[in-house]
Design a protein around this motif. Sequence first.
Motif, mmCIF file in Angstrom:
data_model
loop_
_atom_site.group_PDB
_atom_site.id
_atom_site.type_symbol
_atom_site.label_atom_id
_atom_site.label_comp_id
_atom_site.label_asym_id
_atom_site.label_seq_id
_atom_site.Cartn_x
_atom_site.Cartn_y
_atom_site.Cartn_z
ATOM 1 N N ALA A 28 0.847 -1.193 0.000
ATOM 2 C CA ALA A 28 0.000 0.000 0.000
ATOM 3 C C ALA A 28 0.880 1.239 0.000
ATOM 4 N N GLY A 29 0.600 2.170 -0.901
ATOM 5 C CA GLY A 29 1.372 3.398 -0.982
ATOM 6 C C GLY A 29 2.664 3.258 -1.765
ATOM 7 N N ASP A 30 2.992 2.057 -2.205
ATOM 8 C CA ASP A 30 4.224 1.826 -2.978
ATOM 9 C C ASP A 30 3.935 2.122 -4.427
ATOM 10 N N ASP A 31 4.763 2.967 -5.056
ATOM 11 C CA ASP A 31 4.539 3.281 -6.462
ATOM 12 C C ASP A 31 5.031 2.162 -7.379
ATOM 13 N N GLY A 32 5.521 1.073 -6.807
ATOM 14 C CA GLY A 32 5.960 -0.063 -7.602
ATOM 15 C C GLY A 32 7.436 -0.081 -7.894
ATOM 16 N N ARG A 33 8.148 0.987 -7.589
ATOM 17 C CA ARG A 33 9.574 1.074 -7.920
ATOM 18 C C ARG A 33 10.371 -0.009 -7.216
ATOM 19 N N GLU A 34 10.266 -0.066 -5.897
ATOM 20 C CA GLU A 34 11.046 -1.043 -5.149
ATOM 21 C C GLU A 34 10.639 -2.470 -5.515
ATOM 22 N N THR A 35 9.350 -2.685 -5.730
ATOM 23 C CA THR A 35 8.857 -3.997 -6.116
ATOM 24 C C THR A 35 9.498 -4.456 -7.421
ATOM 25 N N LEU A 36 9.533 -3.562 -8.401
ATOM 26 C CA LEU A 36 10.112 -3.914 -9.702
ATOM 27 C C LEU A 36 11.615 -4.134 -9.605
ATOM 28 N N LEU A 37 12.288 -3.333 -8.802
ATOM 29 C CA LEU A 37 13.730 -3.501 -8.645
ATOM 30 C C LEU A 37 14.055 -4.827 -7.977
ATOM 31 N N LEU A 38 13.298 -5.189 -6.946
ATOM 32 C CA LEU A 38 13.541 -6.468 -6.277
ATOM 33 C C LEU A 38 13.208 -7.643 -7.182
ATOM 34 N N ALA A 39 12.192 -7.493 -8.019
ATOM 35 C CA ALA A 39 11.875 -8.553 -8.977
ATOM 36 C C ALA A 39 13.007 -8.733 -9.981
ATOM 37 N N ALA A 40 13.593 -7.613 -10.436
ATOM 38 C CA ALA A 40 14.715 -7.703 -11.374
ATOM 39 C C ALA A 40 15.908 -8.383 -10.724
ATOM 40 N N ALA A 41 16.206 -8.009 -9.484
ATOM 41 C CA ALA A 41 17.316 -8.645 -8.777
ATOM 42 C C ALA A 41 17.032 -10.118 -8.538
ATOM 43 N N GLY A 42 15.784 -10.435 -8.182
ATOM 44 C CA GLY A 42 15.419 -11.827 -7.964
ATOM 45 C C GLY A 42 15.524 -12.664 -9.221
ATOM 46 N N ALA A 43 15.367 -12.029 -10.373
ATOM 47 C CA ALA A 43 15.514 -12.730 -11.648
ATOM 48 C C ALA A 43 16.966 -12.837 -12.075
ATOM 49 N N GLY A 44 17.886 -12.331 -11.243
ATOM 50 C CA GLY A 44 19.306 -12.483 -11.524
ATOM 51 C C GLY A 44 19.971 -11.301 -12.179
ATOM 52 N N LEU A 45 19.262 -10.181 -12.336
ATOM 53 C CA LEU A 45 19.859 -9.006 -12.977
ATOM 54 C C LEU A 45 20.629 -8.203 -11.942
ATOM 55 N N PRO A 46 21.942 -8.068 -12.063
ATOM 56 C CA PRO A 46 22.725 -7.298 -11.087
ATOM 57 C C PRO A 46 22.465 -5.801 -11.258
ATOM 58 N N LEU A 47 22.160 -5.122 -10.152
ATOM 59 C CA LEU A 47 21.756 -3.715 -10.187
ATOM 60 C C LEU A 47 22.746 -2.830 -9.441
ATOM 61 N N ALA A 48 22.776 -1.562 -9.839
ATOM 62 C CA ALA A 48 23.561 -0.541 -9.137
ATOM 63 C C ALA A 48 22.855 0.799 -9.320
ATOM 64 N N PRO A 49 22.994 1.718 -8.342
ATOM 65 C CA PRO A 49 22.322 3.021 -8.452
ATOM 66 C C PRO A 49 22.846 3.836 -9.630
ATOM 67 N N ALA A 50 21.937 4.630 -10.199
ATOM 68 C CA ALA A 50 22.282 5.514 -11.318
ATOM 69 C C ALA A 50 21.810 6.925 -11.005
ATOM 70 N N ALA A 51 22.231 7.862 -11.834
ATOM 71 C CA ALA A 51 21.792 9.246 -11.708
ATOM 72 C C ALA A 51 20.292 9.341 -11.980
ATOM 73 N N HIS A 52 19.720 10.478 -11.660
ATOM 74 C CA HIS A 52 18.293 10.692 -11.875
ATOM 75 C C HIS A 52 18.074 12.099 -12.403
ATOM 76 N N PRO A 53 16.885 12.377 -12.934
ATOM 77 C CA PRO A 53 16.636 13.722 -13.455
ATOM 78 C C PRO A 53 16.597 14.762 -12.339
ATOM 79 N N ALA A 54 17.130 15.932 -12.638
ATOM 80 C CA ALA A 54 16.988 17.104 -11.776
ATOM 81 C C ALA A 54 16.374 18.182 -12.664
ATOM 82 N N GLY A 55 15.055 18.154 -12.780
ATOM 83 C CA GLY A 55 14.387 18.979 -13.776
ATOM 84 C C GLY A 55 14.704 18.434 -15.162
ATOM 85 N N TYR A 56 15.292 19.294 -15.999
ATOM 86 C CA TYR A 56 15.689 18.843 -17.331
ATOM 87 C C TYR A 56 17.187 18.541 -17.388
ATOM 88 N N ARG A 57 17.807 18.497 -16.230
ATOM 89 C CA ARG A 57 19.235 18.208 -16.155
ATOM 90 C C ARG A 57 19.466 16.879 -15.451
#
Length: 244
Positions: A28-57
């Motif tokens: 409840a209240g989860d926009d699905g981001r963490e759920t999708l990331l954990l599903a990707a990791a559970g499927a064996g995809l190695p993950l690491a943090p990336a940059a994100h948008p700061a407005g249009y930059r």
Amino acid sequence: MSAEFGGRSGRQGRLSQWLRGRRPKQAAGDDGRETLLLAAAGAGLPLAPAAHPAGYRCSCDRVGCPTPARHPVSFAWQTQSTTDSAQIERWARHQPQANFITATGMVHDVLDVPLDAGREALDRLLEAGIEVGPVAESDDGRLLFFTLTRGTPEDEDEWWPCELDCHPETMDEHPGLRWHCRGSYVLVPPARLPGDDDPSVRWVRGLEHPLPDPLSLLEYLTDACARYADGRPDPTGAAWPLRH
């Protein structure tokens, strides 16, 4: 070719079993981001943090970043990438705006093609009854086909380091298909690009689909990309849109 990929059948079976038995439910209240990331990791995809948008930059401190919100945060992303769910939960909760990349060439590769060419190839692959794995769509005009990795060929001369793929600012100079393998990465859904409030990179075929042998897709993808680059019509007779 089956011998080349046969050693991965056990791993693939375990990934499919995990997805059937442990696909997480959205809280409840989860926009699905963490759920999708954990599903990707559970499927064996190695993950690491990336940059994100700061407005249009980009959120990074590089002036005029050529790949805003599309690159890892750390230069050590290859060794940092992990499938450890606890670590990914920590990253996701402490960096709530961060995109994530998945490092290719470990468990999986990615065949990355122009969106229109990829859609046409996907239709043809499904019509032919060929197993197609997870597919992601990006608002920057790319379709990403997730496959098993090539692994390490016996002949090292057959290896290539994906340098073009590691530097997406060269995309306009090299249109068409790119094979992300060792030394490369792609954004994993959900990810946002500058100017978008909603996810700009999203699954159009989910992780419940087993990773296929990349060679089973290659002919269809290269054929569609060649027609796209030449401006030739697809087999249905529809012309490609003009590229600017």
